[in-house]
Design a protein around this motif. Structure first.
Motif, mmCIF file in Angstrom:
data_model
loop_
_atom_site.group_PDB
_atom_site.id
_atom_site.type_symbol
_atom_site.label_atom_id
_atom_site.label_comp_id
_atom_site.label_asym_id
_atom_site.label_seq_id
_atom_site.Cartn_x
_atom_site.Cartn_y
_atom_site.Cartn_z
ATOM 1 N N PHE A 205 0.731 -1.245 0.040
ATOM 2 C CA PHE A 205 0.031 0.083 -0.011
ATOM 3 C C PHE A 205 0.787 1.303 0.103
ATOM 4 N N ALA A 206 1.932 1.452 1.017
ATOM 5 C CA ALA A 206 2.521 2.495 0.907
ATOM 6 C C ALA A 206 4.190 2.092 0.967
ATOM 7 N N LYS A 230 -2.990 4.323 -5.575
ATOM 8 C CA LYS A 230 -3.521 5.425 -5.962
ATOM 9 C C LYS A 230 -4.638 5.231 -6.972
ATOM 10 N N LYS A 231 -4.410 4.276 -7.925
ATOM 11 C CA LYS A 231 -5.494 4.047 -9.103
ATOM 12 C C LYS A 231 -6.781 3.457 -8.577
ATOM 13 N N TRP A 232 -6.546 2.707 -7.417
ATOM 14 C CA TRP A 232 -7.735 2.137 -6.791
ATOM 15 C C TRP A 232 -8.686 3.344 -6.154
ATOM 16 N N TRP A 233 -7.649 4.312 -5.770
ATOM 17 C CA TRP A 233 -8.812 5.528 -4.792
ATOM 18 C C TRP A 233 -9.130 6.427 -6.136
ATOM 19 N N PHE A 248 -4.132 17.318 1.690
ATOM 20 C CA PHE A 248 -3.572 15.718 1.991
ATOM 21 C C PHE A 248 -3.336 14.775 0.925
ATOM 22 N N LYS A 249 -2.204 14.570 0.598
ATOM 23 C CA LYS A 249 -1.843 13.604 -0.225
ATOM 24 C C LYS A 249 -0.986 12.551 0.272
ATOM 25 N N GLU A 250 -0.972 11.543 -0.584
ATOM 26 C CA GLU A 250 0.125 10.377 -0.096
ATOM 27 C C GLU A 250 -0.741 9.690 0.958
#
Length: 367
Positions: A205-206, A230-233, A248-250
């Motif tokens: 995930f990260a 990222k694509k999933w979100w 808010f990113k990442e």
């Protein structure tokens, strides 16, 4: 040597230290207790334990107060549920209280107690400091101390923005952990453990890297996401019809000393966790998942919404259970080894957490 010593093992099981930290750490600092929407209606209440104090936070006709949740008569608990809606009336003998904690009603008072106004005032409930940051409610048990704004410093504006952005409830629950509350906190304060503990979950995930910032006992850890989540979100936001948060990113993680952790995923989902001490070797993890709300008047399929929520609800549950298992294994070994652990540079947020704890506790550790 780059590494430094962790807290001594005794800090995770010693009963006298545990009793001291309930007052020196929890009762003297601001503690997150809930969101304002949980107290939207008259008689709405939430309860919590802060140090040695049972606390009720309740709506009295639109005014919110934080009071000792113990009847002055025979010491029964006033509100026995974690949240609900009922007047502040003792379930034992029906003594009732006002928003300032003053005793307002005593059945059979004239014939059996004879309390005048001064007598009732002397039996008032203790009132605690209560302040808000956006939609977030904080309580401080100690009479004197910094304001919430002073306590949070630069995190005040950050939490205010988080609380007013991530407002759609997804899930909340409580887990019991057989571990000291500090070990539970430490599971979210570094990414060094991700490869070993979360190889099939958070590791995919990260990335195992973190940009860190500090203020007093609080800290931030910003971790880049892999491309796949990222694509999933991106797809999830299209289905749920909301925009990614602009700031808010990442994966942005905030720790508010002593026991509040907030993780934000790709500007879309918030995971909020608090670690409540129960005994020297056990704690409760209270968590909430909230996400950005769909655009006003947007039509979103209930089935799609439920499927997406189920996806990240299950993901969150698996990660928490993975952390729980390793934290409990650490707890089991603390009493059999008196040598402090080591903290590498990658565990700086834990080192910072320990420094704040040592200062509150005035704890001197042998090197």
């Amino acid at each position: 040597m780059i590494a430094t010593h962790s807290l001594a093992p005794e800090c995770y099981f010693d009963e006298q230290l545990f009793l001291k930290e309930k007052t020196e750490v929890f009762e003297k600092n601001w503690i997150f207790v809930g969101f304002s929407e949980q107290l939207a209606n008259n008689h709405d209440f939430i309860t919590t334990q802060i140090g040695d104090k049972s606390v009720v936070v309740q709506n009295f006709g639109g005014s919110i107060s934080a009071l000792l949740n113990v009847c002055s008569h025979r010491k029964a608990t006033l509100q026995t549920l974690s949240n609900g809606n009922r007047p502040l009336v003792c379930p034992y003998h029906c003594w009732s209280y006002k928003k300032d904690g003053q005793l307002s009603g005593v059945p059979l008072n004239r014939t059996d107690f004879g309390l005048d106004d001064a007598g009732k005032k002397a039996l008032s409930l203790r009132q605690f400091a209560l302040e808000t940051c956006g939609r977030m409610l904080f309580v401080r048990v100690a009479k004197d101390g910094p304001t919430l704004s002073e306590f949070l410093g630069p995190y005040f504006d950050i939490l205010e923005q988080i609380s007013t952005s991530f407002i759609e409830p997804v899930q909340q629950d409580t887990f019991e952990w057989n571990t000291n509350w500090k070990i539970a906190c430490e599971t979210v304060l570094e990414v060094y453990h991700v490869t070993g503990v979360h190889p099939e979950t958070f590791a995919k995930f990260a990335k195992a890297e973190c940009e860190i910032n500090f203020f007093d006992g609080h800290s931030t850890g910003n971790t880049p996401l892999h491309d796949e989540p990222k694509k999933w979100w991106n797809g999830a936001r299209k289905h749920l019809k909301f925009e990614k948060h602009a700031y808010f990113k990442e994966y942005n993680h905030y720790f508010i000393y002593p026991n509040l952790a907030i993780g934000l995923t790709d500007g879309s989902l918030m995971s909020l966790q608090t670690y409540q001490p129960v005994t020297a070797i056990s704690s409760k993890l209270h968590f909430q998942l909230r996400m950005m709300s769909s655009a006003e008047n947007a039509r979103v399929s209930d089935a799609v919404r439920a499927a997406i929520k189920a996806n990240f609800t299950e993901f969150n549950k698996i990660i928490l259970n993975e952390d729980k298992l390793v934290a409990e294994s650490c707890q089991v070994n603390m009493s059999s080894n008196n040598i402090p652990g080591l903290l590498g540079k990658c565990e700086d947020r834990i080192r910072h957490f320990h420094s704040a704890w040592r200062e509150d506790m005035q704890y001197q550790q042998e090197s």
